[in-house]
Design a protein around this motif. Sequence first.
Motif, mmCIF file in Angstrom:
data_model
loop_
_atom_site.group_PDB
_atom_site.id
_atom_site.type_symbol
_atom_site.label_atom_id
_atom_site.label_comp_id
_atom_site.label_asym_id
_atom_site.label_seq_id
_atom_site.Cartn_x
_atom_site.Cartn_y
_atom_site.Cartn_z
ATOM 1 N N THR A 21 32.597 20.347 -1.006
ATOM 2 C CA THR A 21 31.713 19.469 -0.238
ATOM 3 C C THR A 21 31.800 19.899 1.218
ATOM 4 O O THR A 21 32.872 19.845 1.828
ATOM 5 C CB THR A 21 32.118 17.998 -0.379
ATOM 6 N N ILE A 22 30.675 20.370 1.735
ATOM 7 C CA ILE A 22 30.662 20.823 3.131
ATOM 8 C C ILE A 22 29.930 19.794 3.987
ATOM 9 O O ILE A 22 28.996 19.135 3.525
ATOM 10 C CB ILE A 22 29.989 22.209 3.273
ATOM 11 N N THR A 23 30.365 19.665 5.225
ATOM 12 C CA THR A 23 29.710 18.777 6.187
ATOM 13 C C THR A 23 28.850 19.625 7.120
ATOM 14 O O THR A 23 29.352 20.537 7.785
ATOM 15 C CB THR A 23 30.744 17.998 7.011
ATOM 16 N N VAL A 24 27.543 19.346 7.113
ATOM 17 C CA VAL A 24 26.585 20.081 7.930
ATOM 18 C C VAL A 24 26.271 19.251 9.174
ATOM 19 O O VAL A 24 25.833 18.104 9.066
ATOM 20 C CB VAL A 24 25.293 20.383 7.143
ATOM 21 N N GLU A 25 26.521 19.856 10.328
ATOM 22 C CA GLU A 25 26.298 19.167 11.593
ATOM 23 C C GLU A 25 25.068 19.753 12.316
ATOM 24 O O GLU A 25 24.729 20.931 12.135
ATOM 25 C CB GLU A 25 27.515 19.323 12.522
ATOM 26 N N ARG A 26 24.452 18.884 13.125
ATOM 27 C CA ARG A 26 23.357 19.329 14.006
ATOM 28 C C ARG A 26 23.654 18.816 15.423
ATOM 29 O O ARG A 26 24.322 17.777 15.591
ATOM 30 C CB ARG A 26 22.029 18.787 13.505
ATOM 31 N N PRO A 27 23.181 19.544 16.456
ATOM 32 C CA PRO A 27 23.570 19.191 17.828
ATOM 33 C C PRO A 27 22.972 17.873 18.315
ATOM 34 O O PRO A 27 21.865 17.499 17.960
ATOM 35 C CB PRO A 27 23.037 20.371 18.653
ATOM 36 N N LEU A 28 23.799 17.158 19.095
ATOM 37 C CA LEU A 28 23.354 15.946 19.770
ATOM 38 C C LEU A 28 22.574 16.382 21.036
ATOM 39 O O LEU A 28 23.058 17.210 21.816
ATOM 40 C CB LEU A 28 24.562 15.098 20.147
ATOM 41 N N LEU A 29 21.372 15.850 21.273
ATOM 42 C CA LEU A 29 20.561 16.194 22.442
ATOM 43 C C LEU A 29 20.568 15.086 23.475
ATOM 44 O O LEU A 29 20.565 13.897 23.118
ATOM 45 C CB LEU A 29 19.122 16.463 22.001
ATOM 46 N N ASP A 30 20.565 15.483 24.738
ATOM 47 C CA ASP A 30 20.527 14.482 25.795
ATOM 48 C C ASP A 30 19.088 14.020 26.012
ATOM 49 O O ASP A 30 18.168 14.419 25.288
ATOM 50 C CB ASP A 30 21.153 15.009 27.086
ATOM 51 N N GLU A 31 18.881 13.171 27.030
ATOM 52 C CA GLU A 31 17.556 12.597 27.276
ATOM 53 C C GLU A 31 16.509 13.651 27.597
ATOM 54 O O GLU A 31 15.311 13.459 27.368
ATOM 55 C CB GLU A 31 17.633 11.587 28.414
ATOM 56 N N SER A 32 16.984 14.792 28.119
ATOM 57 C CA SER A 32 16.031 15.858 28.462
ATOM 58 C C SER A 32 15.822 16.840 27.308
ATOM 59 O O SER A 32 15.106 17.833 27.453
ATOM 60 C CB SER A 32 16.519 16.615 29.705
ATOM 61 N N GLY A 33 16.495 16.570 26.174
ATOM 62 C CA GLY A 33 16.306 17.435 25.014
ATOM 63 C C GLY A 33 17.248 18.609 24.945
ATOM 64 O O GLY A 33 17.055 19.514 24.120
ATOM 65 N N HIS A 34 18.291 18.627 25.794
ATOM 66 C CA HIS A 34 19.252 19.726 25.774
ATOM 67 C C HIS A 34 20.482 19.336 24.945
ATOM 68 O O HIS A 34 20.902 18.167 24.950
ATOM 69 C CB HIS A 34 19.685 20.081 27.203
ATOM 70 N N PRO A 35 21.079 20.316 24.265
ATOM 71 C CA PRO A 35 22.297 20.033 23.482
ATOM 72 C C PRO A 35 23.421 19.538 24.378
ATOM 73 O O PRO A 35 23.592 20.014 25.512
ATOM 74 C CB PRO A 35 22.643 21.389 22.855
ATOM 75 N N VAL A 36 24.209 18.583 23.866
ATOM 76 C CA VAL A 36 25.343 18.027 24.602
ATOM 77 C C VAL A 36 26.607 18.771 24.179
ATOM 78 O O VAL A 36 26.837 19.001 22.979
ATOM 79 C CB VAL A 36 25.488 16.521 24.317
ATOM 80 N N VAL A 37 27.424 19.144 25.152
ATOM 81 C CA VAL A 37 28.669 19.853 24.837
ATOM 82 C C VAL A 37 29.851 19.037 25.335
ATOM 83 O O VAL A 37 29.728 18.212 26.241
ATOM 84 C CB VAL A 37 28.685 21.263 25.478
ATOM 85 N N ASP A 38 31.032 19.272 24.717
ATOM 86 C CA ASP A 38 32.246 18.588 25.155
ATOM 87 C C ASP A 38 32.873 19.380 26.304
ATOM 88 O O ASP A 38 32.368 20.437 26.699
ATOM 89 C CB ASP A 38 33.212 18.413 23.979
ATOM 90 N N PRO A 39 33.987 18.897 26.903
ATOM 91 C CA PRO A 39 34.615 19.590 28.036
ATOM 92 C C PRO A 39 34.994 21.036 27.741
ATOM 93 O O PRO A 39 35.120 21.846 28.674
ATOM 94 C CB PRO A 39 35.854 18.733 28.329
ATOM 95 N N LYS A 40 35.182 21.376 26.470
ATOM 96 C CA LYS A 40 35.551 22.750 26.112
ATOM 97 C C LYS A 40 34.334 23.630 25.856
ATOM 98 O O LYS A 40 34.461 24.788 25.476
ATOM 99 C CB LYS A 40 36.451 22.750 24.885
ATOM 100 N N GLY A 41 33.149 23.048 26.021
ATOM 101 C CA GLY A 41 31.934 23.823 25.847
ATOM 102 C C GLY A 41 31.417 23.877 24.420
ATOM 103 O O GLY A 41 30.454 24.581 24.127
ATOM 104 N N LYS A 42 32.041 23.086 23.520
ATOM 105 C CA LYS A 42 31.598 23.065 22.136
ATOM 106 C C LYS A 42 30.485 22.045 21.965
ATOM 107 O O LYS A 42 30.500 20.976 22.589
ATOM 108 C CB LYS A 42 32.775 22.713 21.220
ATOM 109 N N LEU A 43 29.540 22.387 21.099
ATOM 110 C CA LEU A 43 28.426 21.476 20.837
ATOM 111 C C LEU A 43 28.925 20.175 20.222
ATOM 112 O O LEU A 43 29.762 20.179 19.314
ATOM 113 C CB LEU A 43 27.417 22.126 19.886
ATOM 114 N N LYS A 44 28.407 19.065 20.695
ATOM 115 C CA LYS A 44 28.724 17.770 20.094
ATOM 116 C C LYS A 44 27.741 17.490 18.962
ATOM 117 O O LYS A 44 26.532 17.680 19.134
ATOM 118 C CB LYS A 44 28.629 16.656 21.136
ATOM 119 N N PRO A 45 28.249 17.036 17.792
ATOM 120 C CA PRO A 45 27.345 16.767 16.672
ATOM 121 C C PRO A 45 26.656 15.419 16.801
ATOM 122 O O PRO A 45 27.202 14.475 17.385
ATOM 123 C CB PRO A 45 28.282 16.772 15.466
ATOM 124 N N ASP A 46 25.445 15.350 16.261
ATOM 125 C CA ASP A 46 24.700 14.095 16.185
ATOM 126 C C ASP A 46 25.072 13.432 14.862
ATOM 127 O O ASP A 46 24.657 13.877 13.792
ATOM 128 C CB ASP A 46 23.198 14.382 16.244
#
Length: 581
Positions: free
Chosen positions: A463-488
């Motif tokens: 069973t795999i977990t498939v993630e997609r990026p969380l977008l901010d209000e301007s439609g850009h992907p949100v990243v954490d302090p380490k620069g990794k994409l945050k999942p929606d």
Amino acid sequence: MSTLGSFIWSIADQLRGPYRPNQYGNVILPLTILRRLDCILEPDREAVRGLAAKYDNPNRLKNEVKKVTGRPFYNTSNYSFVNLLEDADGLADNLSDYIDRFSPDVDVFEYFDFKKEILALAKAGLLREVVTSFKAIDLHPDVVSNADMGDAFEYIIRKFNEAANETSGDHYTPRDAIRLLVDLLFADKDADLTEAGIVRTLYDPTAGTGGMLTLAEEHLLAQNPEAKLSLYGQEYNSQSYAICKSDLLAKGHDATKIAFGNTLTDDAFKGRQFDFCMSNPPYGVDWKQHAKAIMKERGEAGPNGRFAPGLPATSDGQMLFLLHLVHKMRDPEDGGGRVGIVMNGSPLFSGAAESGPSNIRKWLLEEDLVEAIVALPANMFFNTGIATYIWILDNIKQPDRQGVVQLIDGTSFWTKMRKNLGSKNRELGEDDRAKIVRLHADFTDADPDYSKVLRNDEFGYWTITVERPLLDESGHPVVDPKGKLKPDTKKRDTENVPFTYGGSTAGASGKVEVINAYFDAEVKPHVPDAWIDWAKVKTGYEIPFTRHFYKYIPPRPLAEIDADLEKQVAKILDLLREVER
């Protein structure tokens, strides 16, 4: 239906009034057992009384009685059905004395609290009448075979439970289902079982009235009259336990090998293993009340404990019995063991990846313990019409069966019964049983409609977990302090990837390659920005039995469906015209 059982139950009509129908069994069952033992004891009664006068020590007396009669039990009372009725005023006391003077291992009447019933019958003025009726029945094994006696007991229990609105299936298994289970259990050992003077052990942790133990012994003795099968069992229902123990006593078995109690919380044969194990455990029975004891045992026993591989949901304990039976198999270095167990469909597929049930299946398959699973016809059991399956397990499989599981679809092999018995309206006739046993023996994919042989790893998946990026209000992907994409989390999804995806035969070792191949082909084209969270990948096992034997039935042509609809519309219009007239 048992003619003898029907006759014995008819005696219950004498109880009408002082007893309600759901109380009849409290009298009928113990008196049937008493009369059976009475008939067996009668030929040697005077000899045993003489020995009792000579030997005070119960163990010495037991040994001397066995030398003379060949039986492991005795009764030293001066009373029996022959003379009980001669003293009308003392009947209740004399009957109690008769019960008290059985050898210590005959404790079955205590589990019926039968002395209380004797007093109640006497107070109601029914004791003499009922004892007279039972005296008229000859239940000696030379007159009533063990098989017929077993059928009679089961008929009486079924009638008793129907009156009490209880489920008879909790107490015994239909004989036709047991015979198939026994045939399959002994299948790969038939040649060994013909050896002269062999001794084997058989164990049933949910013994009920002893039907499985009895039929297994009959099967073995039919092949080899000189063989000896030591029977062991445990049963938590007091009445079923009493019947089972008395039945085996009557056949000359050691009564100490039949124990009373809950197998899951109090294993009466702890530390002992067996050549053959079989069971029809209760389905869908809640084990919450025993969870504390079971979890405590699991923690204390460690990796070698009987429940170490996992625990099923507390709403259904049948997989606990499955684990218990595997734990009871004789070790491979000591000759190995085989298990036969009847369960519903839940243990095949219940539970997500890395849940208790999935982990149990994982362990069974990775340890290569599952030999075959047979789907039985529906409506085979007295209290349920649901799908049921026989699992056969072996810890020293034949070389050609190693690493694989045989699935057999036996759902179409059945004979219509002339009269329904509860939910049971189908039975396995001899021809039906022979076809299933032959499919097992042939061990082939040559007839894929009924038999399939699959590698153990074909039941595994990730069973795999498939993630997609969380977008901010301007439609850009949100990243954490380490620069990794945050999942929606709202777009998070899971997929099950079979070990065999893309034709892989690497099994669990193909994890990365197979998952990536699946992701690239099945996910990435649809959601290019998705990724796999490898930290959340889980391994699961399921046995999708129905899917392997699924047969596609194409829908009817639309023209045919339209024609049927037009006919129905025409009928409705005709009916409306009649109403309007």
